[in-house]
Scaffold this active site. Structure first.
Site, short mmCIF file in Angstrom:
data_model
loop_
_atom_site.label_atom_id
_atom_site.label_comp_id
_atom_site.label_asym_id
_atom_site.label_seq_id
_atom_site.Cartn_x
_atom_site.Cartn_y
_atom_site.Cartn_z
N ASN A 123 -3.36 27.89 48.25
CA ASN A 123 -2.22 27.08 48.72
C ASN A 123 -2.21 26.90 50.24
O ASN A 123 -1.19 26.56 50.82
CB ASN A 123 -0.91 27.64 48.18
CG ASN A 123 -0.62 29.04 48.65
OD1 ASN A 123 -1.36 29.59 49.48
ND2 ASN A 123 0.45 29.64 48.16
N HIS A 126 0.16 30.13 55.11
CA HIS A 126 1.13 31.23 55.04
C HIS A 126 2.22 31.00 56.07
O HIS A 126 1.95 30.53 57.17
CB HIS A 126 0.44 32.56 55.35
CG HIS A 126 1.43 33.67 55.58
ND1 HIS A 126 2.00 34.39 54.54
CD2 HIS A 126 2.01 34.13 56.72
CE1 HIS A 126 2.87 35.25 55.04
NE2 HIS A 126 2.89 35.14 56.36
N GLU A 137 4.89 40.34 61.36
CA GLU A 137 3.62 39.62 61.25
C GLU A 137 3.13 39.16 62.62
O GLU A 137 1.92 39.22 62.89
CB GLU A 137 3.79 38.44 60.29
CG GLU A 137 3.94 38.91 58.84
CD GLU A 137 4.33 37.82 57.86
OE1 GLU A 137 4.45 38.15 56.66
OE2 GLU A 137 4.53 36.66 58.26
P1 GDP Z 1 4.34 32.77 49.94
O1 GDP Z 1 5.26 33.55 50.85
O2 GDP Z 1 4.93 31.46 49.51
O3 GDP Z 1 2.96 32.58 50.52
O4 GDP Z 1 4.19 33.61 48.58
P2 GDP Z 1 4.13 35.20 48.33
O5 GDP Z 1 4.45 35.96 49.57
O6 GDP Z 1 4.93 35.46 47.11
O7 GDP Z 1 2.61 35.42 47.94
C1 GDP Z 1 1.61 35.43 48.94
C2 GDP Z 1 0.44 34.61 48.45
O8 GDP Z 1 -0.10 35.20 47.27
C3 GDP Z 1 0.78 33.19 48.02
O9 GDP Z 1 0.83 32.27 49.10
C4 GDP Z 1 -0.33 32.87 47.06
O10 GDP Z 1 -1.49 32.44 47.75
C5 GDP Z 1 -0.61 34.21 46.42
N1 GDP Z 1 0.08 34.30 45.13
C6 GDP Z 1 1.41 34.46 44.91
N2 GDP Z 1 1.68 34.48 43.60
C7 GDP Z 1 0.48 34.31 42.98
C8 GDP Z 1 0.07 34.25 41.61
O11 GDP Z 1 0.88 34.34 40.69
N3 GDP Z 1 -1.27 34.09 41.37
C9 GDP Z 1 -2.17 33.98 42.37
N4 GDP Z 1 -3.48 33.82 42.06
N5 GDP Z 1 -1.84 34.04 43.66
C10 GDP Z 1 -0.54 34.21 43.96
MG MG Z 2 5.17 35.55 51.44
#
Ligand code: GDP
Ligand code: MG
Length: 162
Positions: A123, A126, A137
């Site tokens: 995606n 960050h 961070e």
């Molecule tokens: P963010 O803050 O929107 O980046 O999301 P999070 O902090 O929850 O998760 C960090 C990163 O982990 C996300 O940007 C995704 O790249 C990855 N990630 C989160 N949930 C999933 C998942 O269910 N599957 C996979 N493959 N990657 C995930």
């Molecule tokens: Mg996050």
């Protein structure tokens, strides 16, 4: 005496933004920077680096134990990352809006992930999710002297005087 925080205090809000290896490899660095820059946020730090696996694990420490944690940290350390600090009024929360939902399937068109990505594990960007994580961070990725202190000439056109 006014209880309203001064513009100067509000402007000092900073967030950590990183273009992940997929965003760099896909040639999206300028596209992503453009969206923060044209909004009016001020770039205060930027560098290109390949983080180690251990560094990636520290960055994503809160996700330890999740099934995707290992793959996520392998991925973040698999190539160059553009690490940045952006400053502006409300930049932490609004930066997350510019980025879009974690899964690009749920990100609105017009957001970075909505326009430029398809799957959650790729995606491309960050962004800190709150004031505490932003502070932590920024301190993890940058030395204090890497945060550049300067006046943006655009600010007097972006903000009303307090
Ligand atoms: P963010 O803050 O929107 O980046 O999301 P999070 O902090 O929850 O998760 C960090 C990163 O982990 C996300 O940007 C995704 O790249 C990855 N990630 C989160 N949930 C999933 C998942 O269910 N599957 C996979 N493959 N990657 C995930
Ligand atoms: Mg996050």
């Amino acid at each position: 005496l006014s209880q309203t925080p001064t513009l100067e205090a509000a402007e000092l809000e900073r967030t950590f933004i990183a273009i992940k290896p997929d965003g760099v490899q896909r040639g999206l660095i300028s596209e992503i920077i453009h969206r923060f820059e044209r909004k009016g946020y001020k770039l205060v730090a930027i560098k290109l680096l390949i983080p180690s696996k251990e560094f990636a694990e520290t960055h994503y420490d809160d996700l330890r134990g999740r099934p995707f944690f290992n793959g996520l940290c392998d991925f973040l350390s698999s190539g160059p990352v553009v690490a940045m600090v952006w400053e502006g009024q409300g930049v932490i929360k609004y930066g997350r809006k510019l980025i879009g939902a974690t899964s690009p399937h749920n990100s609105e068109p017009g957001t970075i992930r909505g326009d430029l990505a398809i799957s959650v594990g790729r995606n491309i960007i960050h962004g800190s999710d709150g004031p505490e994580t932003a502070k932590a961070e920024i301190a993890l990725w940058f030395k204090p002297e890497e945060l550049v202190n300067y006046t943006s000439n655009a600010e007097k056109w972006l903000y009303e005087p307090s």
